[in-house]
Design a protein around this motif. Structure first.
Motif, short mmCIF file in Angstrom:
data_model
loop_
_atom_site.label_atom_id
_atom_site.label_comp_id
_atom_site.label_asym_id
_atom_site.label_seq_id
_atom_site.Cartn_x
_atom_site.Cartn_y
_atom_site.Cartn_z
N ARG A 122 -97.37 -97.37 -58.69
CA ARG A 122 -96.13 -96.91 -59.29
C ARG A 122 -95.83 -95.48 -58.87
NH1 ARG A 122 -93.97 -98.98 -64.54
NH2 ARG A 122 -92.11 -97.77 -65.03
N THR A 123 -94.54 -95.15 -58.84
CA THR A 123 -94.10 -93.77 -58.64
C THR A 123 -93.40 -93.29 -59.89
OG1 THR A 123 -92.00 -94.48 -57.66
CG2 THR A 123 -93.84 -94.07 -56.14
N PHE A 124 -93.27 -91.97 -60.00
CA PHE A 124 -92.60 -91.37 -61.14
C PHE A 124 -91.42 -90.57 -60.61
CE2 PHE A 124 -92.12 -88.10 -64.48
CZ PHE A 124 -92.05 -88.91 -65.60
N HIS A 125 -90.23 -91.15 -60.71
CA HIS A 125 -89.03 -90.52 -60.15
C HIS A 125 -89.29 -90.13 -58.69
CE1 HIS A 125 -86.66 -90.19 -63.93
NE2 HIS A 125 -87.86 -90.25 -64.46
N ARG A 126 -89.85 -91.07 -57.93
CA ARG A 126 -90.14 -90.97 -56.51
C ARG A 126 -91.35 -90.09 -56.18
NH1 ARG A 126 -84.15 -90.60 -53.56
NH2 ARG A 126 -83.28 -92.46 -54.57
N GLU A 127 -92.03 -89.57 -57.19
CA GLU A 127 -93.26 -88.82 -56.96
C GLU A 127 -94.44 -89.79 -57.02
OE1 GLU A 127 -93.79 -85.56 -56.38
OE2 GLU A 127 -91.65 -85.05 -56.39
N SER A 128 -95.33 -89.69 -56.03
CA SER A 128 -96.50 -90.58 -56.01
C SER A 128 -97.43 -90.26 -57.17
CB SER A 128 -97.25 -90.41 -54.69
OG SER A 128 -98.47 -91.14 -54.72
N LEU A 129 -97.96 -91.31 -57.78
CA LEU A 129 -98.92 -91.16 -58.87
C LEU A 129 -100.33 -91.55 -58.44
CD1 LEU A 129 -96.84 -92.64 -61.84
CD2 LEU A 129 -97.37 -90.24 -61.41
N LEU A 130 -100.50 -91.83 -57.16
CA LEU A 130 -101.78 -92.36 -56.70
C LEU A 130 -102.93 -91.38 -56.97
CD1 LEU A 130 -102.88 -94.91 -55.29
CD2 LEU A 130 -102.89 -93.60 -53.17
N GLU A 131 -102.69 -90.10 -56.75
CA GLU A 131 -103.74 -89.11 -56.99
C GLU A 131 -104.14 -89.09 -58.47
OE1 GLU A 131 -104.41 -84.27 -56.53
OE2 GLU A 131 -102.93 -85.30 -55.28
N GLY A 132 -103.15 -89.14 -59.35
CA GLY A 132 -103.44 -89.18 -60.78
C GLY A 132 -104.13 -90.46 -61.18
N GLN A 133 -103.75 -91.59 -60.57
CA GLN A 133 -104.41 -92.85 -60.87
C GLN A 133 -105.85 -92.86 -60.38
OE1 GLN A 133 -101.41 -95.36 -59.05
NE2 GLN A 133 -100.44 -95.79 -61.03
N ALA A 134 -106.08 -92.22 -59.24
CA ALA A 134 -107.45 -92.10 -58.74
C ALA A 134 -108.30 -91.24 -59.67
CB ALA A 134 -107.45 -91.52 -57.33
N ALA A 135 -107.69 -90.19 -60.24
CA ALA A 135 -108.40 -89.35 -61.20
C ALA A 135 -108.75 -90.15 -62.46
CB ALA A 135 -107.56 -88.12 -61.56
N PHE A 136 -107.85 -91.05 -62.85
CA PHE A 136 -108.15 -91.91 -64.00
C PHE A 136 -109.32 -92.83 -63.69
CE2 PHE A 136 -107.65 -96.15 -65.89
CZ PHE A 136 -107.96 -95.82 -67.20
N VAL A 137 -109.38 -93.37 -62.49
CA VAL A 137 -110.51 -94.24 -62.12
C VAL A 137 -111.81 -93.45 -62.20
CG1 VAL A 137 -111.58 -95.50 -60.21
CG2 VAL A 137 -109.16 -95.84 -60.72
N ASP A 138 -111.82 -92.20 -61.71
CA ASP A 138 -113.01 -91.36 -61.83
C ASP A 138 -113.41 -91.19 -63.30
OD1 ASP A 138 -113.08 -91.00 -59.08
OD2 ASP A 138 -112.07 -89.06 -59.13
N HIS A 139 -112.40 -90.92 -64.14
CA HIS A 139 -112.64 -90.75 -65.57
C HIS A 139 -113.18 -92.04 -66.20
CE1 HIS A 139 -111.63 -90.31 -69.86
NE2 HIS A 139 -110.91 -91.40 -69.74
N LEU A 140 -112.60 -93.18 -65.80
CA LEU A 140 -113.04 -94.47 -66.33
C LEU A 140 -114.51 -94.72 -66.00
CD1 LEU A 140 -111.88 -97.33 -67.50
CD2 LEU A 140 -112.06 -98.02 -65.11
N VAL A 141 -114.88 -94.49 -64.75
CA VAL A 141 -116.26 -94.73 -64.33
C VAL A 141 -117.22 -93.82 -65.08
CG1 VAL A 141 -117.86 -94.62 -62.37
CG2 VAL A 141 -115.57 -95.60 -62.06
N GLU A 142 -116.83 -92.55 -65.24
CA GLU A 142 -117.69 -91.60 -65.96
C GLU A 142 -117.81 -91.99 -67.43
OE1 GLU A 142 -120.28 -88.86 -67.02
OE2 GLU A 142 -119.74 -89.43 -64.96
N THR A 143 -116.72 -92.46 -68.03
CA THR A 143 -116.76 -92.90 -69.43
C THR A 143 -117.69 -94.10 -69.58
OG1 THR A 143 -114.51 -92.11 -69.83
CG2 THR A 143 -115.37 -93.74 -71.36
N VAL A 144 -117.58 -95.04 -68.66
CA VAL A 144 -118.45 -96.22 -68.69
C VAL A 144 -119.92 -95.81 -68.64
CG1 VAL A 144 -119.19 -98.21 -67.32
CG2 VAL A 144 -116.76 -97.83 -67.76
#
Length: 379
Positions: A13-35
């Motif tokens: 997904r994008t946010f008003h044409r801004e890429s969210l991939l970097e933020g989504q990758a940061a969430f994956v890092d957070h998810l793995v660390e939380t697990v």
């Protein structure tokens, strides 16, 4: 058992044409660390893994990385498809992934066939398009309520064989609070299903609505991990950490918490309203210089080069609209984001023709939009 309930990743997904991939990758890092830190046993992903039926390559790569990193910790994953996902594409290779501890449920016919982990039965109910399940399930009505009620009746019939049960579902439950970023799933103007449809299980991990919500103590929305519209400006994003106690044949186990685990915020969002001079000069707005912003200008006359001037102070201004003080009161077209496609189309007809569509025209338009959605769901 420790379960991390998350949903609505909307990878790609994008946010008003801004890429969210970097933020989504940061969430994956957070998810793995939380697990790892919370000693999670199962990650439950309640649909809308991708943002569209045919996701971009980098989104597929990120999902592959996320699943691989979680599985490498010896943690099981149960995930369902949502209304944004292509069930067939997301479900590709599911039989093979099952042996690696990644359990994808994208076929409605498998909704009451559990993934059993330490005698906890996980039932993945993917997004149910009423038109597609009405005939094979011999439903009397073409509604979300009818589809989910049928699926849950089958789930309850099977769940008696297990001491504890968890359901993943992607739906709009009555009483939930929507955001602008969710796609309309209404059929005949009705999208909601009653909370009582989910009676009889230990925990229900819901997806579809993007704000975290407690529908009952054991029925919750985790919400999306990132903000996907400015309507979500006040939402705290993250996941639910749920602990299931031991159950027995005589009754279900206890459900502790759930505890909310906030997700990282790569860039905050904000809304500003006022005349241009105030927004450009008032020191109290300094804290918004790093935000993605939606700005509503109230100047009586539309200022020249407003966006360019705003971005000199607020470089991440993404959306600009006007609500002039002392205006004529003529209603402007509402923003497109999150609005049902039928409403957008009917507003367009009204705007360009000067009068609303007739009843027959509105009926035909809604039929065409619904047929298009069903075709996409079958892709």
């Amino acid at each position: 058992m420790r379960i991390l309930h998350t949903s609505d990743w909307h990878l790609g997904r994008t946010f008003h044409r801004e890429s969210l991939l970097e933020g989504q990758a940061a969430f994956v890092d957070h998810l793995v660390e939380t697990v790892r830190a919370e000693k999670v046993d199962v990650v439950a992903v309640a649909g809308d893994v991708y943002d569209r039926a045919l996701p971009p390559v980098d989104a597929v790569t990120l999902l592959n990385e996320a699943f691989e990193r979680v599985a490498a910790l010896g943690v099981r994953i149960v995930a369902i498809s949502g209304n944004h996902d292509s069930a067939r594409r997301l479900g590709f290779g599911s039989a093979l992934l099952h042996h690696a501890g990644v359990h994808l449920r994208t076929d409605p016919a498998g909704a009451w066939q559990p993934v059993v982990i330490d005698d906890v039965a996980f039932y993945g109910i993917p997004y149910l398009e009423p038109e597609l399940v009405r005939t094979p399930w011999e439903l009397e009505e073409r509604t979300h309520t009818a589809a989910l009620t049928h699926a849950m009746s089958r789930v309850r019939a099977d769940a008696v064989r297990h001491s504890r049960s968890v359901v993943l579902a992607h739906a709009f439950v009555t009483g939930g609070e929507a955001s602008d970023s969710e796609r309309d799933i209404s059929v005949g103007g009705v999208a909601h299903v009653p909370l009582t449809a989910f009676d009889g299980v230990d925990y229900v991990a819901l997806g579809h609505l993007h704000g975290r919500q407690r529908m009952s103590e054991t029925i919750r929305y985790s919400g999306s991990p990132l903000a996907y519209s400015f309507s979500e400006v006040n939402q705290v994003k993250g996941s639910w950490l749920v602990t299931l106690g031991a159950g027995s044949a005589s009754g279900p186990g206890s459900t502790s918490g759930p505890e909310f685990v906030p997700a990282p915020v790569p860039r905050p969002i904000g809304r500003l309203r006022g005349d241009l001079h105030d927004l450009l000069t008032d020191p109290r707005h300094d804290r918004y210089t790093g935000h993605w912003l939606q700005v509503i200008l109230t100047d009586p006359v539309r200022p020249k080069a407003a966006m360019e001037r705003l971005r000199e102070r607020f470089p991440h201004t993404l959306a600009l609209s006007f609500d002039p003080v002392g205006g004529t009161g003529k209603p402007a077209l509402a923003p497109l984001n999150g609005r049902p496609a039928s409403e957008v189309a009917l507003d367009f007809v009204r705007e360009v023709r000067g009068e609303a569509a007739s009843g027959d025209e509105e009926h035909l338009l809604r039929q065409a939009i619904e047929a298009s959605r069903i075709k996409e769901a079958m892709a």
